[in-house]
Write an enzyme that holds these catalytic residues in place. Sequence first.
Site, PDB file in Angstrom:
ATOM      1  N   SER A 115       0.845  -1.199   0.000  1.00 17.30           N
ATOM      2  CA  SER A 115       0.000   0.000   0.000  1.00 17.30           C
ATOM      3  C   SER A 115       0.876   1.242   0.000  1.00 17.30           C
ATOM      4  O   SER A 115       2.014   1.217   0.471  1.00 17.30           O
ATOM      5  CB  SER A 115      -0.885   0.002   1.255  1.00 17.30           C
ATOM      6  OG  SER A 115      -1.492   1.260   1.466  1.00 17.30           O
ATOM      7  N   TYR A 158      -2.025  -1.163  10.189  1.00 16.40           N
ATOM      8  CA  TYR A 158      -2.141  -1.510   8.776  1.00 16.40           C
ATOM      9  C   TYR A 158      -0.910  -1.031   8.011  1.00 16.40           C
ATOM     10  O   TYR A 158      -0.304  -1.781   7.233  1.00 16.40           O
ATOM     11  CB  TYR A 158      -3.405  -0.875   8.200  1.00 16.40           C
ATOM     12  CG  TYR A 158      -3.628  -1.088   6.722  1.00 16.40           C
ATOM     13  CD1 TYR A 158      -4.437  -2.120   6.269  1.00 16.40           C
ATOM     14  CD2 TYR A 158      -3.055  -0.241   5.774  1.00 16.40           C
ATOM     15  CE1 TYR A 158      -4.663  -2.314   4.908  1.00 16.40           C
ATOM     16  CE2 TYR A 158      -3.267  -0.423   4.418  1.00 16.40           C
ATOM     17  CZ  TYR A 158      -4.073  -1.456   3.991  1.00 16.40           C
ATOM     18  OH  TYR A 158      -4.282  -1.641   2.642  1.00 16.40           O
TER      19      TYR A 158
END
Length: 295
Positions: A141, A154
């Site tokens: 990401s 995350y």
Amino acid sequence: MGELSGKTAIITGAASGIGYAGVEVFVEAGATVVAGDLQDEKGKALEARFGSDKVRYVHCDVTKRDELASLFETAEEAFGGVDILWNNAGMGGTPTGVEDLDEEGFSHTVDLLLKSVFVGTKLAVPYMKKRGGGSVVNTSSISAVCAGYAPITYSVCKKGVAHFSKLAAAELSKHHIRVNAILPGFIATSIFGASLGLSREQADQMAALVEQQGGKMQPAGRTGKARDIADMAAYLASDRASFITGGEFLIDGGMTVGPRHSWDESDGGPLLDALGISPEQAEEMREAMMASQES
């Protein structure tokens, strides 16, 4: 396309979002696919859409080793082996920060987003060695490289995925196994709604809203689509990418090129904000200064 003809791929998180687009793109490119997910109704519909000769759906919680292993067993039994693994499954994870850290949520997030990538890749190695090599693609990401895009747990896990990909590429090169990471930006999928605790249906509806509104956030002028990521994954999985391993590929519409004022003239930037001056006022001041110099 045909670039993946004769290859068998395993894709996790395949019943929706980026993974679903991956199944579409990989099948179009000639691959057979084992699709792993927890959403059984959607997964079975996916298999029915393409036919079991091209796609096999397997219920898979990637935090459970035996369920991950079943993907490889199915690929071997149904299609004769494994050439490609796309570790894609994920969700937003625990939303808590450092000060109020939810330790149980932290552990689950690590298991889901990071440990599963380790285990999946470990399981892939013997199957790919039988084929003389293979390609592992891992979904990371932009939150791996920039703050402010996702919760801290995350983001740290996605940084781990990116770095793991580089280290694994080095270690597995002797087996002709390539490993690369894709770092998606603002992609219109249900992950945003799911992270807010919305139902699957509500999260899917929110994804449509994200697609409509998200273009304002990036230089590309549109929200990323799941297929944008799937196309890169298919390329990295193909023989055309045989010289590419250990890479981290930003697919983000330019979100990480710099702060908004670097690409949006209507944004004044931090200096003007600190001075309380609008871009229009700054332009008027510049014009006044030029006029005084000419007079």
